[in-house]
Design an enzyme around this catalytic site. Structure first.
Site, PDB file in Angstrom:
ATOM      1  N   ALA A 220      44.453  40.569  14.497  1.00 28.05           N
ATOM      2  CA  ALA A 220      45.788  41.008  14.063  1.00 28.05           C
ATOM      3  C   ALA A 220      46.375  40.023  13.063  1.00 28.05           C
ATOM      4  CB  ALA A 220      46.712  41.152  15.266  1.00 28.05           C
TER       5      ALA A 220
ATOM      6  N   LEU B 130      46.591  36.804  13.554  1.00 23.63           N
ATOM      7  CA  LEU B 130      47.290  35.729  14.261  1.00 23.63           C
ATOM      8  C   LEU B 130      46.341  34.602  14.654  1.00 23.63           C
ATOM      9  CD1 LEU B 130      49.663  37.880  16.499  1.00 23.63           C
ATOM     10  CD2 LEU B 130      50.183  36.772  14.330  1.00 23.63           C
ATOM     11  N   SER B 131      45.119  34.682  14.157  1.00 23.57           N
ATOM     12  CA  SER B 131      44.128  33.627  14.367  1.00 23.57           C
ATOM     13  C   SER B 131      43.807  33.353  15.829  1.00 23.57           C
ATOM     14  CB  SER B 131      44.516  32.328  13.663  1.00 23.57           C
ATOM     15  OG  SER B 131      43.332  31.597  13.427  1.00 23.57           O
TER      16      SER B 131
ATOM     17  N   ASP C 109      44.572  27.418   9.838  1.00 23.07           N
ATOM     18  CA  ASP C 109      44.785  27.963  11.180  1.00 23.07           C
ATOM     19  C   ASP C 109      44.689  26.874  12.238  1.00 23.07           C
ATOM     20  OD1 ASP C 109      44.765  30.218   9.660  1.00 23.07           O
ATOM     21  OD2 ASP C 109      42.960  31.097  10.545  1.00 23.07           O
TER      22      ASP C 109
ATOM     23  N   THR D 207      46.598  30.396  -1.220  1.00 21.85           N
ATOM     24  CA  THR D 207      46.773  29.081  -1.850  1.00 21.85           C
ATOM     25  C   THR D 207      45.812  28.056  -1.245  1.00 21.85           C
ATOM     26  OG1 THR D 207      48.582  28.779  -0.284  1.00 21.85           O
ATOM     27  CG2 THR D 207      49.185  29.331  -2.550  1.00 21.85           C
TER      28      THR D 207
ATOM     29  N   SER E 240      34.401  34.583  29.219  1.00 20.27           N
ATOM     30  CA  SER E 240      35.714  34.960  28.685  1.00 20.27           C
ATOM     31  C   SER E 240      36.109  36.337  29.172  1.00 20.27           C
ATOM     32  CB  SER E 240      35.677  34.960  27.157  1.00 20.27           C
ATOM     33  OG  SER E 240      36.867  35.554  26.656  1.00 20.27           O
TER      34      SER E 240
HETATM   35  P1  ADP Z   1      41.469  36.402  14.065  1.00 16.55           P
HETATM   36  O1  ADP Z   1      42.244  36.810  12.875  1.00 16.55           O
HETATM   37  O2  ADP Z   1      42.049  36.962  15.321  1.00 16.55           O
HETATM   38  O3  ADP Z   1      41.254  34.933  14.126  1.00 16.55           O
HETATM   39  P2  ADP Z   1      38.626  36.315  13.697  1.00 16.55           P
HETATM   40  O4  ADP Z   1      37.635  37.345  13.305  1.00 16.55           O
HETATM   41  O5  ADP Z   1      38.751  35.106  12.876  1.00 16.55           O
HETATM   42  O6  ADP Z   1      40.034  37.075  13.882  1.00 16.55           O
HETATM   43  O7  ADP Z   1      38.287  35.804  15.175  1.00 16.55           O
HETATM   44  C1  ADP Z   1      38.128  36.732  16.207  1.00 16.55           C
HETATM   45  C2  ADP Z   1      36.926  36.350  17.046  1.00 16.55           C
HETATM   46  O8  ADP Z   1      37.227  35.174  17.824  1.00 16.55           O
HETATM   47  C3  ADP Z   1      36.578  37.398  18.078  1.00 16.55           C
HETATM   48  O9  ADP Z   1      35.770  38.405  17.536  1.00 16.55           O
HETATM   49  C4  ADP Z   1      35.833  36.548  19.111  1.00 16.55           C
HETATM   50  O10 ADP Z   1      34.509  36.306  18.719  1.00 16.55           O
HETATM   51  C5  ADP Z   1      36.607  35.236  19.084  1.00 16.55           C
HETATM   52  N1  ADP Z   1      37.646  35.248  20.110  1.00 16.55           N
HETATM   53  C6  ADP Z   1      38.983  35.382  19.931  1.00 16.55           C
HETATM   54  N2  ADP Z   1      39.646  35.360  21.110  1.00 16.55           N
HETATM   55  C7  ADP Z   1      38.706  35.225  22.062  1.00 16.55           C
HETATM   56  C8  ADP Z   1      38.707  35.164  23.501  1.00 16.55           C
HETATM   57  N3  ADP Z   1      39.830  35.243  24.198  1.00 16.55           N
HETATM   58  N4  ADP Z   1      37.528  35.015  24.138  1.00 16.55           N
HETATM   59  C9  ADP Z   1      36.392  34.954  23.438  1.00 16.55           C
HETATM   60  N5  ADP Z   1      36.305  35.016  22.113  1.00 16.55           N
HETATM   61  C10 ADP Z   1      37.432  35.154  21.422  1.00 16.55           C
HETATM   62 MG    MG Z   2      40.329  33.834  12.539  1.00 10.52          MG
END
Ligand code: ADP
Ligand code: MG
Length: 381
Positions: free
Chosen positions: A122, A124-125, A171, A30, A62
């Site tokens: 997963a 969950l953003s 998100d 939506t 990270s």
């Molecule tokens: P999601 O559904 O989990 O948001 P996305 O593809 O939108 O999936 O985002 C995932 C991306 O965000 C990862 O591939 C990475 O680049 C970044 N990311 C998420 N968590 C971390 C973290 N703890 N440290 C560094 N990058 C992160």
């Molecule tokens: Mg995302």
């Protein structure tokens, strides 16, 4: 505070910010139709430990990065074309703040170490969690004075332009505006957001997430095709977005549209109505009464929008058979996770039943866990 920061940057961090991931309770596909969504921030967070520098360097590391290296950019030369990989989510925020008009000329450099409890990919953003924690930190440490709605736009801008993912603002809104045991009711046209009490705790309810670990290769193409159908439907119906249609317009839509486009439109129009009904039901009758809306949302995604898969259908059906109040797939579809609203006492039984049903059907094992609605981004220490 963590010793990871210490091992990477050789000193202790001086401050900590964090922001949560989110789950979408209802309102799927939506957002890009200018409609309504009802996500909530969850009790899994991404933490940013930070130390202020005395130069203009932004340095980031990270625990997510297997190489564990430090990446850096000068605050005087932020360029989205020069950002990729996970660090684009951090550098992108600094760039987006500047691009949207914040004055960073007096900003100090920072050392930033990210670690996260939000699983990546997963549904969950984890991306919004990192963006929003960092955005709040930069705003406060650089004294920018932006409100949370603007920080959500900054997060979306970074994700769209620096990361290059054409996502909406749901998100970031959930991650910044969330409250304990409450959801964020977001109008994706006006971007007005309202906190709505869920009342799950008092009702003895919990939300189970069933991550199927399925991700179909055609998810991206499928998403683009659904967007295109929605645009076609809106254009034939003479509205700027499907948000402008109501269920009363559906008979006319059925006359004017081909069957497939009509069913895509019907999903979006009825889903918008279900979000509104869920908000009203939560307020008037409490959370036990929203089960049918969740189930109807799933049926609409399965039959009209055609974005469910066998694993998601099985997760939803099994949870319902074993007493879930309601259940539906959540997220973009073609894999990902389902959610089930369950009695706290039934959580184990339902999780076990879903796991057993997956094994019996020959699907690989899902991950099942509970999430609670939690506070949005905050300054922890
Ligand atoms: P999601 O559904 O989990 O948001 P996305 O593809 O939108 O999936 O985002 C995932 C991306 O965000 C990862 O591939 C990475 O680049 C970044 N990311 C998420 N968590 C971390 C973290 N703890 N440290 C560094 N990058 C992160
Ligand atoms: Mg995302």
């Amino acid at each position: 505070m963590t010793t990871d920061f210490q091992s990477v940057f050789g000193a202790e961090p001086t401050t900590r910010y964090s922001a949560p991931g989110r789950v979408n309770l209802i309102g799927e596909h939506t957002d890009y139709n200018d409609g309504y969504v009802l996500p909530f921030a969850i009790d899994r967070r991404t933490v940013a430990d930070i130390r202020v520098r005395d130069d203009r360097l932004l340095r980031v590391a990270s625990s997510f990065d297997p190489e564990g290296g430090v990446q850096e950019r000068s605050l005087d030369a932020l360029d989205p074309a020069d950002m990729d990989g996970w660090s684009a989510y951090v550098f992108g925020i600094a760039w987006a703040l500047q691009d949207r008009g914040a004055d960073l000329s007096g900003a100090t450099g920072l050392d930033v170490f990210i670690h996260s409890e939000v699983p990546v990919g997963a549904g969950l953003s984890s991306s919004a969690a990192i963006e929003c924690g960092v955005a709040l930190a930069f705003d406060e440490l650089w004294g920018l004075g932006l409100d949370r709605q603007e920080l959500a736009r900054v997060g979306q801008w970074a994700e769209n332009k620096a990361v290059g993912a054409p996502t909406g603002i749901m998100d970031q809104s959930a991650s910044l505006l969330g409250r304990q045991d409450a959801a964020v009711f977001l109008d994706c046209r006006s971007l007005e957001a309202e906190v709505v009490d869920l009342g799950f705790d008092a009702a003895g309810l919990e939300l189970l997430v069933i991550d199927t670990h399925v991700q179909h290769a055609h998810a991206t193409g499928g998403y683009a095709a659904r967007r295109a159908s929605c645009e076609r439907g809106a254009s034939v119906m003479g509205v700027s977005a499907l948000r402008d249609l109501s269920v009363d317009d559906l008979p006319r839509a059925q006359e004017l549209l081909d069957d497939e486009t009509f069913r895509r439109v019907r999903h979006v129009v009825t889903e918008d109505q279900r979000v509104l009904d869920t908000v009203r039901t939560l307020r008037e009758q409490g959370p036990r009464a929203i089960g049918d809306l969740l189930v109807a949302s799933h049926a609409s995604m399965r039959d009209d929008f055609e974005i469910s898969v066998a694993e998601l259908d099985l997760a939803v059906e099994t949870a319902l058979e074993h007493g879930a109040v309601g259940a539906r797939m959540t997220g973009g579809g073609f894999g990902g996770a389902a959610i089930a609203l369950v009695d706290r006492e039934a959580r184990g039984t339902i999780a076990d039943a879903v796991t057993a049903a997956f094994a019996a059907a020959g699907h690989s094992a899902p991950t099942v866990f509970t999430v609670h609605a939690d506070e949005g981004a905050r300054h922890d220490a």
